[in-house]
Design a protein around this motif. Sequence first.
Motif, PDB file in Angstrom:
ATOM      1  N   UNK A  14     -53.982 -54.566 -68.386  1.00  0.00           N
ATOM      2  CA  UNK A  14     -54.094 -53.198 -67.867  1.00  0.00           C
ATOM      3  C   UNK A  14     -52.745 -52.635 -67.445  1.00  0.00           C
ATOM      4  N   UNK A  15     -51.729 -53.487 -67.413  1.00  0.00           N
ATOM      5  CA  UNK A  15     -50.397 -52.983 -67.070  1.00  0.00           C
ATOM      6  C   UNK A  15     -49.472 -52.967 -68.290  1.00  0.00           C
ATOM      7  N   UNK A  72     -24.571 -49.921 -58.981  1.00  0.00           N
ATOM      8  CA  UNK A  72     -25.425 -48.757 -58.744  1.00  0.00           C
ATOM      9  C   UNK A  72     -25.108 -48.223 -57.347  1.00  0.00           C
ATOM     10  N   UNK A  90     -47.282 -59.130 -53.923  1.00  0.00           N
ATOM     11  CA  UNK A  90     -47.464 -58.505 -55.238  1.00  0.00           C
ATOM     12  C   UNK A  90     -48.328 -57.269 -55.132  1.00  0.00           C
ATOM     13  N   UNK A 147     -34.232 -59.551 -60.363  1.00  0.00           N
ATOM     14  CA  UNK A 147     -32.946 -58.877 -60.273  1.00  0.00           C
ATOM     15  C   UNK A 147     -32.207 -59.380 -59.036  1.00  0.00           C
ATOM     16  N   UNK A 155     -36.626 -46.298 -67.824  1.00  0.00           N
ATOM     17  CA  UNK A 155     -37.627 -45.476 -67.133  1.00  0.00           C
ATOM     18  C   UNK A 155     -37.792 -44.101 -67.786  1.00  0.00           C
ATOM     19  N   UNK A 184     -32.038 -57.833 -70.077  1.00  0.00           N
ATOM     20  CA  UNK A 184     -31.509 -56.518 -69.723  1.00  0.00           C
ATOM     21  C   UNK A 184     -30.957 -56.471 -68.301  1.00  0.00           C
ATOM     22  N   UNK A 185     -29.876 -55.761 -68.134  1.00  0.00           N
ATOM     23  CA  UNK A 185     -29.287 -55.575 -66.810  1.00  0.00           C
ATOM     24  C   UNK A 185     -29.972 -54.440 -66.073  1.00  0.00           C
ATOM     25  N   UNK A 186     -29.582 -54.282 -64.826  1.00  0.00           N
ATOM     26  CA  UNK A 186     -30.219 -53.275 -63.974  1.00  0.00           C
ATOM     27  C   UNK A 186     -30.090 -51.870 -64.558  1.00  0.00           C
ATOM     28  N   UNK A 187     -28.900 -51.576 -65.110  1.00  0.00           N
ATOM     29  CA  UNK A 187     -28.671 -50.247 -65.664  1.00  0.00           C
ATOM     30  C   UNK A 187     -29.655 -49.973 -66.815  1.00  0.00           C
ATOM     31  N   UNK A 188     -29.826 -50.972 -67.689  1.00  0.00           N
ATOM     32  CA  UNK A 188     -30.755 -50.811 -68.818  1.00  0.00           C
ATOM     33  C   UNK A 188     -32.185 -50.614 -68.303  1.00  0.00           C
ATOM     34  N   UNK A 189     -32.518 -51.358 -67.256  1.00  0.00           N
ATOM     35  CA  UNK A 189     -33.872 -51.235 -66.704  1.00  0.00           C
ATOM     36  C   UNK A 189     -34.076 -49.832 -66.135  1.00  0.00           C
ATOM     37  N   UNK A 190     -33.040 -49.304 -65.483  1.00  0.00           N
ATOM     38  CA  UNK A 190     -33.152 -47.953 -64.920  1.00  0.00           C
ATOM     39  C   UNK A 190     -33.267 -46.905 -66.034  1.00  0.00           C
ATOM     40  N   UNK A 191     -32.466 -47.090 -67.080  1.00  0.00           N
ATOM     41  CA  UNK A 191     -32.490 -46.111 -68.175  1.00  0.00           C
ATOM     42  C   UNK A 191     -33.823 -46.151 -68.931  1.00  0.00           C
ATOM     43  N   UNK A 232     -39.438 -47.594 -57.671  1.00  0.00           N
ATOM     44  CA  UNK A 232     -39.207 -48.555 -58.731  1.00  0.00           C
ATOM     45  C   UNK A 232     -39.058 -49.928 -58.078  1.00  0.00           C
ATOM     46  N   UNK A 267     -23.627 -54.584 -63.508  1.00  0.00           N
ATOM     47  CA  UNK A 267     -24.006 -53.200 -63.210  1.00  0.00           C
ATOM     48  C   UNK A 267     -23.780 -52.852 -61.743  1.00  0.00           C
ATOM     49  N   UNK A 310     -25.188 -55.760 -59.365  1.00  0.00           N
ATOM     50  CA  UNK A 310     -26.092 -56.787 -59.892  1.00  0.00           C
ATOM     51  C   UNK A 310     -25.581 -57.156 -61.271  1.00  0.00           C
ATOM     52  N   UNK A 323     -57.548 -75.529 -64.228  1.00  0.00           N
ATOM     53  CA  UNK A 323     -58.418 -76.116 -63.214  1.00  0.00           C
ATOM     54  C   UNK A 323     -59.751 -76.383 -63.889  1.00  0.00           C
ATOM     55  N   UNK A 368     -35.367 -47.606 -55.007  1.00  0.00           N
ATOM     56  CA  UNK A 368     -35.441 -48.701 -55.973  1.00  0.00           C
ATOM     57  C   UNK A 368     -35.360 -50.027 -55.209  1.00  0.00           C
ATOM     58  N   UNK A 426     -46.913 -69.688 -65.602  1.00  0.00           N
ATOM     59  CA  UNK A 426     -47.627 -69.500 -64.344  1.00  0.00           C
ATOM     60  C   UNK A 426     -49.126 -69.735 -64.461  1.00  0.00           C
ATOM     61  N   UNK A 445     -54.427 -62.977 -61.684  1.00  0.00           N
ATOM     62  CA  UNK A 445     -53.203 -62.712 -60.934  1.00  0.00           C
ATOM     63  C   UNK A 445     -51.934 -63.124 -61.674  1.00  0.00           C
ATOM     64  N   UNK A 451     -52.217 -71.973 -64.486  1.00  0.00           N
ATOM     65  CA  UNK A 451     -52.624 -73.320 -64.084  1.00  0.00           C
ATOM     66  C   UNK A 451     -53.980 -73.631 -64.698  1.00  0.00           C
TER      67      UNK A 451
END
Lengths: 429, 258
Positions: B65-66, A149, A110, A127, B197, B188-195, A122, A147, A144, B19, A30, B15, B27, B17
């Motif tokens: 697309x993402x 980890x 990126x 973060x 998944x 969201x915190x890191x834990x929430x982001x991991x969960x 991941x 949290x 972080x 022109x 990660x 983000x 991008x 711009x």
Amino acid sequence: MERVECIVVGGGLAGLSAAYGLAEAGVEVMVLERGDYSGAKNVTGGRLYLKPIRDIYPELWDEAPFERPVARELVTMMAEGAHTTVEIASDRFTAGAPQSYTVLRARLDQWLAEKVMEKGAMVVPNMKVDELLREDGRVIGIRAGEDEIGADVVVVAEGVLRLLSSAAGLATQPKARHHALGYKEVIELPPGVIEDRWHLNPGEGAAQLFMGECTKGMMGGAFLYTNRESISLGIVVGMEDMRRRRDGTESWQLLDEFKELPQIRPLVAGGTVAEYSAHAIPEGGISQVPRLAGDGYLVAGDAAGFCLNALVTVRGMDFAVAAGHLAAEAIKRAKAAGDFSAAGLASYEGSLRSSFVLRDLETARTIPSFMENPRLFTHYPRAVARLLESVYTVDERPQDGLVKKAWKSVRRDFLNVATVKDAWSARRI
Amino acid sequence: MDIVVCVKTNPDLEMVRVKDRVAQTEGVPYKIGDLEKNALEAAVALREAGAAAKVTALCLAEGNRKAAEDIKTALAMGADEAVVVDDPALADPDEAAVAAALAAAVKKIGACDLLLFGEGSSDNYTGQVGARVAELLGLPQIGYARKVEAADGAVRCERSMDDMIETVEAPLPAAVTVVSEINEPRIPGLMQIMKAKSKPLQVWSLADLGLEAPAPVREIVSNLAKEQDRKHIVFEGTAAEQADAFVDALTREGVLGR
């Protein structure tokens, strides 16, 4: 505590390179990136020397979003009101597989982050890691926000400021005299204009370094890299020199003043400034490389001081990719042995020592102290510019012969006790 | 009670711009719209308060697309499941096509007592989609909601009007579009982001919804604001002379002295 096998702190080239190698080998990894996306916080000039790392992840580079292969190298030595530019061009810089490319890191990082995610890692942007968690001297994970980890191993690729590793006592706090400050603008210009101004074949690029008057005698210089549709123009100045300066000059003014010089103005004319940024740069060389591996952690990239300013070549990104790769290899070995202690991870430093990363830094060991010599940034660029100015000067007075003109200048500027001393101290570079 | 939140992703406007009068979106990463985040937060808060059992985030990719990656932010913010409708025929849909696809997806999801939307999207802000979907599904709709409560088979909302706050109640199932005053969306915190998944995420095509590619009913000729011609008159002389000349010019133009 939630756990993963490996946490990478920092989604720059070092961290992403490590994550790519690990994810490819099926290690659960990660990457935590503080910026809005990988590359968001980066200010690199810049140019990537691809040649040293082409065989690392060879499948990656053909589709990498590089800007232009560097075909022309220019060095400009500046005196007040006079300058001399030397051009070094070689078919071998670009033939077949070009040795170096200009890059815009926001785009490159990126893209690499996406490749890393495709391999199954991941990558979490936005973060900020607040702390490296330690237990009995061993790094056991990160915090972080609220949290925590856990991880078998943490790759610390946090960048030049080493905030986390110095807070955890894994490295000393960075000192001003081992760092420079870089300012950069990305100035948009049409590709045709770039190719006309720098005499380039379509698609090819130029790298130009400036020494002397541009930093007002302080350690540093200016740089210019041509991208596809923009140029990266910046100035680098030693923090200690800047700090000691008492004339009220602010470091950011140097770039504005540089852009206003009559020899620079036509290069940027008509361009639109698209980005402005500033960053610290490690300049301490190998003497400032911290301990590279310990119980539960490895250090790579700028955080490890893997940056080499050899006056005409400036490297760091190739070191970052190579070190990330070697970190991944060491972690894979440690995982196979089930030993993430300092001993289990020790192969990392060994492989860095036999790679170009620590070899080239070792070769350049004396450069940082050599660069503390102010004459390098004042006397010599001026002397070169003055020498050629005198050779090319014609006026109403009877002219000396060419050799006599040059000799006068050489005797005045290059043959004295100070310069002989400098030559002696330069013999090992 | 089950909640479906319709979530749009749009290019990160900070983000983008401009022109030559054209927005440069190449991008630029997508993110969930601001008001959609408010809607998500409202849904998760209802679940946390025990008023709802499940929150599903529903996203139409619309050329992102993402989208299936970006919608994970909704899962990290607390949604239980996510559905993305991604189809090349919906790369740049008009509001009618968006509403048709969302309505079909809501039907396919099945259980939906409360349907939440942002009042308008962060990019185009046409403010049409919530009302259109409600109409297609035959649901009562409440707009400009600054407070949402659900109990006893009904939803009760405070509506933020120009000079008053209106309280409205509707029987469930119902559709509600929310405004930014309703809450402060969580980061969201890191834990929430991991969960997030490992939370269920499905991607459907139009065919999965039994829909055909929509026929385009609009043609965008230009979405640029009209350019104003400037007069480019420079007044010279002393300050008083300049002021006099300026007032004369304004009078001639009919701006003053009418």
